[in-house]
Structures are given as C-alpha cells and as structure tokens.
Design a protein around this motif. Structure first.
Motif, short mmCIF file in Angstrom:
data_model
loop_
_atom_site.label_atom_id
_atom_site.label_comp_id
_atom_site.label_asym_id
_atom_site.label_seq_id
_atom_site.Cartn_x
_atom_site.Cartn_y
_atom_site.Cartn_z
N ILE A 1 -3.08 -52.42 -61.65
CA ILE A 1 -4.19 -53.04 -60.94
C ILE A 1 -4.41 -52.28 -59.64
CG2 ILE A 1 -5.01 -55.14 -59.81
CD1 ILE A 1 -3.23 -56.71 -61.73
N ARG A 2 -5.66 -51.91 -59.38
CA ARG A 2 -5.97 -51.18 -58.16
C ARG A 2 -6.96 -51.98 -57.32
NH1 ARG A 2 -8.23 -44.91 -57.78
NH2 ARG A 2 -7.95 -44.68 -55.52
N ASN A 3 -6.66 -52.15 -56.04
CA ASN A 3 -7.52 -52.89 -55.14
C ASN A 3 -7.84 -52.05 -53.91
OD1 ASN A 3 -7.44 -55.45 -56.62
ND2 ASN A 3 -5.31 -55.55 -55.95
N ARG A 4 -9.06 -52.20 -53.43
CA ARG A 4 -9.46 -51.62 -52.15
C ARG A 4 -10.22 -52.71 -51.39
NH1 ARG A 4 -11.86 -45.53 -53.50
NH2 ARG A 4 -9.86 -44.58 -54.09
N ASN A 5 -9.75 -52.99 -50.18
CA ASN A 5 -10.35 -54.06 -49.39
C ASN A 5 -10.65 -53.58 -47.98
OD1 ASN A 5 -9.77 -56.05 -51.55
ND2 ASN A 5 -7.65 -55.71 -50.94
N PHE A 6 -11.82 -53.91 -47.49
CA PHE A 6 -12.23 -53.59 -46.13
C PHE A 6 -12.75 -54.87 -45.47
CE2 PHE A 6 -13.01 -50.00 -48.93
CZ PHE A 6 -12.37 -48.95 -48.28
N PHE A 7 -12.42 -55.07 -44.21
CA PHE A 7 -12.96 -56.24 -43.54
C PHE A 7 -13.11 -55.98 -42.05
CE2 PHE A 7 -8.40 -56.84 -43.14
CZ PHE A 7 -8.24 -57.37 -41.87
N ALA A 8 -14.03 -56.73 -41.46
CA ALA A 8 -14.26 -56.70 -40.01
C ALA A 8 -14.26 -58.15 -39.53
CB ALA A 8 -15.60 -56.04 -39.69
N ILE A 9 -13.56 -58.41 -38.42
CA ILE A 9 -13.44 -59.76 -37.89
C ILE A 9 -13.59 -59.73 -36.38
CG2 ILE A 9 -10.92 -59.59 -37.76
CD1 ILE A 9 -10.82 -62.58 -38.41
N THR A 10 -14.22 -60.75 -35.83
CA THR A 10 -14.38 -60.83 -34.38
C THR A 10 -14.37 -62.28 -33.95
OG1 THR A 10 -15.75 -60.14 -32.51
CG2 THR A 10 -16.91 -60.89 -34.46
N ASP A 27 -14.50 -56.39 -51.09
CA ASP A 27 -13.37 -56.27 -52.01
C ASP A 27 -13.75 -55.46 -53.23
OD1 ASP A 27 -11.96 -57.85 -50.32
OD2 ASP A 27 -11.76 -59.57 -51.67
N GLY A 28 -12.91 -54.51 -53.58
CA GLY A 28 -13.06 -53.75 -54.81
C GLY A 28 -11.79 -53.87 -55.63
N SER A 29 -11.92 -54.13 -56.93
CA SER A 29 -10.73 -54.35 -57.75
C SER A 29 -10.98 -53.88 -59.17
CB SER A 29 -10.35 -55.83 -57.75
OG SER A 29 -9.26 -56.06 -58.62
N SER A 30 -9.94 -53.32 -59.78
CA SER A 30 -10.02 -52.93 -61.19
C SER A 30 -10.01 -54.15 -62.10
CB SER A 30 -8.85 -52.00 -61.54
OG SER A 30 -7.61 -52.65 -61.36
N LEU A 31 -9.73 -55.34 -61.56
CA LEU A 31 -9.79 -56.56 -62.35
C LEU A 31 -11.23 -57.00 -62.61
CD1 LEU A 31 -6.93 -58.65 -60.69
CD2 LEU A 31 -6.86 -57.45 -62.87
N PHE A 32 -12.17 -56.53 -61.79
CA PHE A 32 -13.58 -56.82 -62.00
C PHE A 32 -14.13 -55.89 -63.07
CE2 PHE A 32 -13.70 -57.63 -57.12
CZ PHE A 32 -12.83 -58.69 -57.28
N LEU A 73 -12.38 -65.83 -56.94
CA LEU A 73 -11.20 -66.02 -57.78
C LEU A 73 -11.19 -64.92 -58.84
CD1 LEU A 73 -8.77 -67.72 -58.69
CD2 LEU A 73 -10.33 -69.06 -60.11
N ARG A 74 -10.20 -64.05 -58.80
CA ARG A 74 -10.19 -62.86 -59.64
C ARG A 74 -9.85 -63.17 -61.10
NH1 ARG A 74 -7.08 -58.45 -55.72
NH2 ARG A 74 -8.67 -58.42 -54.08
N PRO A 75 -10.46 -62.45 -62.03
CA PRO A 75 -10.08 -62.59 -63.45
C PRO A 75 -8.67 -62.04 -63.68
CG PRO A 75 -12.21 -61.45 -63.19
CD PRO A 75 -11.57 -61.51 -61.84
N LEU A 76 -8.06 -62.40 -64.80
CA LEU A 76 -6.77 -61.82 -65.16
C LEU A 76 -6.96 -60.42 -65.74
CD1 LEU A 76 -4.84 -64.86 -66.68
CD2 LEU A 76 -4.84 -64.00 -64.32
#
Length: 205
Positions: A1-10, A27-32, A73-76
């Motif tokens: 499973i490969r995930n890439r996540n980016f976020f900005a918070i203030t 969010d980017g995921s190979s589960l999608f 909620l991510r798929p299996l």
C-alpha cells in the motif's frame, strides 16, 4: 500500500477570545481506484469566549464553538481489483474490478458550548453533531452479462445525529487532595437516507 499525504493547517487566536482554525488535506493512496487516486478534505472551526465580551456575572467562562469538516474511509486492499477463487483446480470469478472506487466521504457539522461556574468547580459541556457519510463502500450484485457475480461500489448515504452532555464537579481541592467527578451521556441516531442497491438481493461480504 502506498500513500502520499499533504496538508496545511493554521490557527488564529485573536484577543484571547476569538479562535479560528483551518485545515486542508490532500490524500493519495493506492487503495483508491486508478481513476480516483487523489481526494481532498478540509476542516474549518471557530470558538468565541463569549463572557470576555458579555461579562455575565457568576459565569467564569463561556465558550461557544462550531466546526465543519470532511474525511474519508478507505477501501480495503483488494476491493478495486478483479478477484478469483480456485474451485476444482480451475479459477472462478468472484468480484469485478472497479477503477472508479473511492473512499466513503463523511461531512460533519459540530456545534457546542462549554460553561464554567463557581470559580471552576462546576463545568458543563454540550455538543451536537450532524454527520452524513456518502458513497458507502458496498458489495453490489451484478447481472450475468457482467461476467462477475459482484463488485465493490460506492453506493448509499447514512445520516446521523448525536447529542453529548458532560457535567464535571470538583468535590475537593486542597493541598493534599484534588477530587473531580465527571458524568457524561450521549445519544446517537442514524438512518439510511439513500440506498440504490436492491435490499433483498444485495451481496453479502
């Protein structure tokens, strides 16, 4: 499973009485499924320490708050792929792949208030939440023409309402003993508001 996540918070704290908070997440995921590899979520919230402006006698602190946000909620792992079983030494089709499969998406509105009295010895907290989850991940039956008996799909919406109430009392506060008693209660009601699949014939996972 490969995930890439980016976020900005203030977060902004204005005059110690107005608080604003914001978040954006990618969010980017190979589960999608391959056609839905990236999803965007966000949160916006704010709070007002009302008694700093209202100056109501007998109230130590009164905070009103509100927030709205989304999540997924991510798929299996195998939900997006064609799957087979071996029966009698031969492969048998199980589920049809779905390139467009995406995570179920939840949107939640939360409203609440916090009240402190008697120099902090008594506190009351109330929260109301409305949560709607769309694109539920369901195992749907397929027609014989599809070649597979079933497929994981995004289908259906669930709506929920929650009320939470908490009461805190400081029974003792001395140099040698601090004793605080908390009582909490909540109630949640959910219902299916949209479901396009046939109820009696839907596949069972």
């Amino acid at each position: 499973i490969r995930n890439r996540n980016f976020f900005a918070i203030t977060t902004f704290d204005i005059k110690d009485r107005y608080i604003l908070d914001g978040l954006v997440r990618r969010d980017g995921s190979s589960l999608f499924g391959p056609d839905e590899r990236w999803q965007t979520y966000f949160r916006v919230s704010g709070a007002w320490r009302a008694n700093e402006d209202l100056k109501i006698g007998g109230i130590d602190d009164l905070r009103l708050r509100a927030s709205y946000g989304t999540a997924g909620l991510r798929p299996l792992f195998d939900y997006q792929y064609e799957t087979f079983a071996i029966e009698g030494g031969a492969p048998v089709k199980q589920t049809l792949g779905n390139r467009a499969l995406k995570p179920a998406r939840s949107s939640e509105l939360e409203l609440g208030a916090n009240l402190e009295l008697l120099e902090g010895r008594l506190s009351v907290e109330y929260t109301y939440a409305r949560k709607e989850t769309k694109d539920q991940i369901e195992l749907a039956p397929l027609s014989a023409a599809a070649g597979f008996p079933r497929q994981w799909q995004n289908a259906g919406t669930v709506l929920g309402h929650t009320h939470e109430l908490a009461l805190g009392v400081v029974v003792a506060n001395s140099r040698d003993l601090y004793w605080r008693v908390n009582v909490a209660a909540d109630r949640t009601r959910q219902k299916i508001t949209e479901y396009p699949l046939p109820i009696r014939d839907r596949a069972v996972a």
